[in-house]
Motif scaffolding. Sequence first.
Motif, PDB file in Angstrom:
ATOM      1  N   GLY A  35     -28.401  83.369 -11.739  1.00 29.74           N
ATOM      2  CA  GLY A  35     -29.180  84.387 -11.056  1.00 29.74           C
ATOM      3  C   GLY A  35     -29.209  85.655 -11.882  1.00 29.74           C
ATOM      4  O   GLY A  35     -28.407  85.856 -12.788  1.00 29.74           O
ATOM      5  N   LEU A  36     -30.129  86.530 -11.577  1.00 27.53           N
ATOM      6  CA  LEU A  36     -30.293  87.801 -12.272  1.00 27.53           C
ATOM      7  C   LEU A  36     -29.125  88.728 -11.949  1.00 27.53           C
ATOM      8  O   LEU A  36     -28.724  88.846 -10.795  1.00 27.53           O
ATOM      9  CB  LEU A  36     -31.604  88.441 -11.825  1.00 27.53           C
ATOM     10  CG  LEU A  36     -32.036  89.715 -12.492  1.00 27.53           C
ATOM     11  CD1 LEU A  36     -32.449  89.422 -13.937  1.00 27.53           C
ATOM     12  CD2 LEU A  36     -33.189  90.319 -11.749  1.00 27.53           C
ATOM     13  N   CYS A  37     -28.594  89.380 -12.964  1.00 27.02           N
ATOM     14  CA  CYS A  37     -27.506  90.335 -12.759  1.00 27.02           C
ATOM     15  C   CYS A  37     -28.068  91.575 -12.083  1.00 27.02           C
ATOM     16  O   CYS A  37     -28.991  92.208 -12.596  1.00 27.02           O
ATOM     17  CB  CYS A  37     -26.870  90.704 -14.103  1.00 27.02           C
ATOM     18  SG  CYS A  37     -25.583  91.955 -13.971  1.00 27.02           S
ATOM     19  N   LEU A  38     -27.536  91.926 -10.923  1.00 22.32           N
ATOM     20  CA  LEU A  38     -28.038  93.072 -10.184  1.00 22.32           C
ATOM     21  C   LEU A  38     -27.488  94.388 -10.705  1.00 22.32           C
ATOM     22  O   LEU A  38     -28.013  95.453 -10.384  1.00 22.32           O
ATOM     23  CB  LEU A  38     -27.703  92.918  -8.696  1.00 22.32           C
ATOM     24  CG  LEU A  38     -28.363  91.727  -8.014  1.00 22.32           C
ATOM     25  CD1 LEU A  38     -27.909  91.651  -6.566  1.00 22.32           C
ATOM     26  CD2 LEU A  38     -29.859  91.822  -8.099  1.00 22.32           C
ATOM     27  N   ASN A  39     -26.446  94.338 -11.524  1.00 24.93           N
ATOM     28  CA  ASN A  39     -25.866  95.554 -12.080  1.00 24.93           C
ATOM     29  C   ASN A  39     -26.764  96.133 -13.183  1.00 24.93           C
ATOM     30  O   ASN A  39     -27.012  97.321 -13.234  1.00 24.93           O
ATOM     31  CB  ASN A  39     -24.470  95.265 -12.623  1.00 24.93           C
ATOM     32  CG  ASN A  39     -23.707  96.518 -12.932  1.00 24.93           C
ATOM     33  OD1 ASN A  39     -23.888  97.533 -12.295  1.00 24.93           O
ATOM     34  ND2 ASN A  39     -22.851  96.438 -13.915  1.00 24.93           N
ATOM     35  N   CYS A  40     -27.276  95.267 -14.068  1.00 24.39           N
ATOM     36  CA  CYS A  40     -28.108  95.737 -15.195  1.00 24.39           C
ATOM     37  C   CYS A  40     -29.555  95.282 -15.056  1.00 24.39           C
ATOM     38  O   CYS A  40     -30.369  95.552 -15.936  1.00 24.39           O
ATOM     39  CB  CYS A  40     -27.531  95.244 -16.504  1.00 24.39           C
ATOM     40  SG  CYS A  40     -27.577  93.455 -16.707  1.00 24.39           S
ATOM     41  N   LEU A  41     -29.889  94.572 -13.995  1.00 23.92           N
ATOM     42  CA  LEU A  41     -31.230  94.040 -13.734  1.00 23.92           C
ATOM     43  C   LEU A  41     -31.728  93.131 -14.848  1.00 23.92           C
ATOM     44  O   LEU A  41     -32.906  93.137 -15.199  1.00 23.92           O
ATOM     45  CB  LEU A  41     -32.215  95.172 -13.468  1.00 23.92           C
ATOM     46  CG  LEU A  41     -31.885  96.030 -12.249  1.00 23.92           C
ATOM     47  CD1 LEU A  41     -32.840  97.186 -12.146  1.00 23.92           C
ATOM     48  CD2 LEU A  41     -31.879  95.205 -10.995  1.00 23.92           C
ATOM     49  N   GLY A  42     -30.816  92.358 -15.437  1.00 24.05           N
ATOM     50  CA  GLY A  42     -31.186  91.354 -16.419  1.00 24.05           C
ATOM     51  C   GLY A  42     -31.324  91.848 -17.844  1.00 24.05           C
ATOM     52  O   GLY A  42     -31.607  91.065 -18.741  1.00 24.05           O
ATOM     53  N   SER A  43     -31.110  93.118 -18.117  1.00 24.53           N
ATOM     54  CA  SER A  43     -31.268  93.627 -19.481  1.00 24.53           C
ATOM     55  C   SER A  43     -30.051  93.333 -20.342  1.00 24.53           C
ATOM     56  O   SER A  43     -30.160  93.232 -21.560  1.00 24.53           O
ATOM     57  CB  SER A  43     -31.529  95.133 -19.465  1.00 24.53           C
ATOM     58  OG  SER A  43     -30.379  95.832 -19.034  1.00 24.53           O
ATOM     59  N   GLY A  44     -28.872  93.236 -19.746  1.00 25.02           N
ATOM     60  CA  GLY A  44     -27.645  92.994 -20.496  1.00 25.02           C
ATOM     61  C   GLY A  44     -26.966  94.264 -20.978  1.00 25.02           C
ATOM     62  O   GLY A  44     -25.854  94.224 -21.476  1.00 25.02           O
ATOM     63  N   ASP A  45     -27.640  95.410 -20.826  1.00 24.79           N
ATOM     64  CA  ASP A  45     -27.063  96.688 -21.241  1.00 24.79           C
ATOM     65  C   ASP A  45     -26.355  97.331 -20.069  1.00 24.79           C
ATOM     66  O   ASP A  45     -26.759  97.186 -18.922  1.00 24.79           O
ATOM     67  CB  ASP A  45     -28.162  97.637 -21.733  1.00 24.79           C
ATOM     68  CG  ASP A  45     -28.908  97.081 -22.939  1.00 24.79           C
ATOM     69  OD1 ASP A  45     -28.318  96.267 -23.679  1.00 24.79           O
ATOM     70  OD2 ASP A  45     -30.076  97.449 -23.118  1.00 24.79           O
ATOM     71  N   ALA A  46     -25.299  98.082 -20.371  1.00 20.71           N
ATOM     72  CA  ALA A  46     -24.572  98.775 -19.316  1.00 20.71           C
ATOM     73  C   ALA A  46     -25.467  99.841 -18.699  1.00 20.71           C
ATOM     74  O   ALA A  46     -26.172 100.558 -19.411  1.00 20.71           O
ATOM     75  CB  ALA A  46     -23.321  99.414 -19.871  1.00 20.71           C
TER      76      ALA A  46
END
Length: 60
Positions: A46-57
């Motif tokens: 699933g899409l990371c909700l912390n970075c919204l899928g960008s992978g950057d902090a």
Amino acid sequence: MAARKTSAAVTAEPEPAKCSTCHGSGEVSRTVRVGRKRRAVGEQAGLCLNCLGSGDAPAD
């Protein structure tokens, strides 16, 4: 002899910090639960909700 002109050193942009939740991938695994007892049958990405899928902090 004439002095040589040197070009200005190109400074590379620092690489952005990786997201701590997904470790820079942009995806996290979620447990799939089914049935009345909500038993776990597997995982899905699933899409990371912390970075919204960008992978950057995220910036604070």
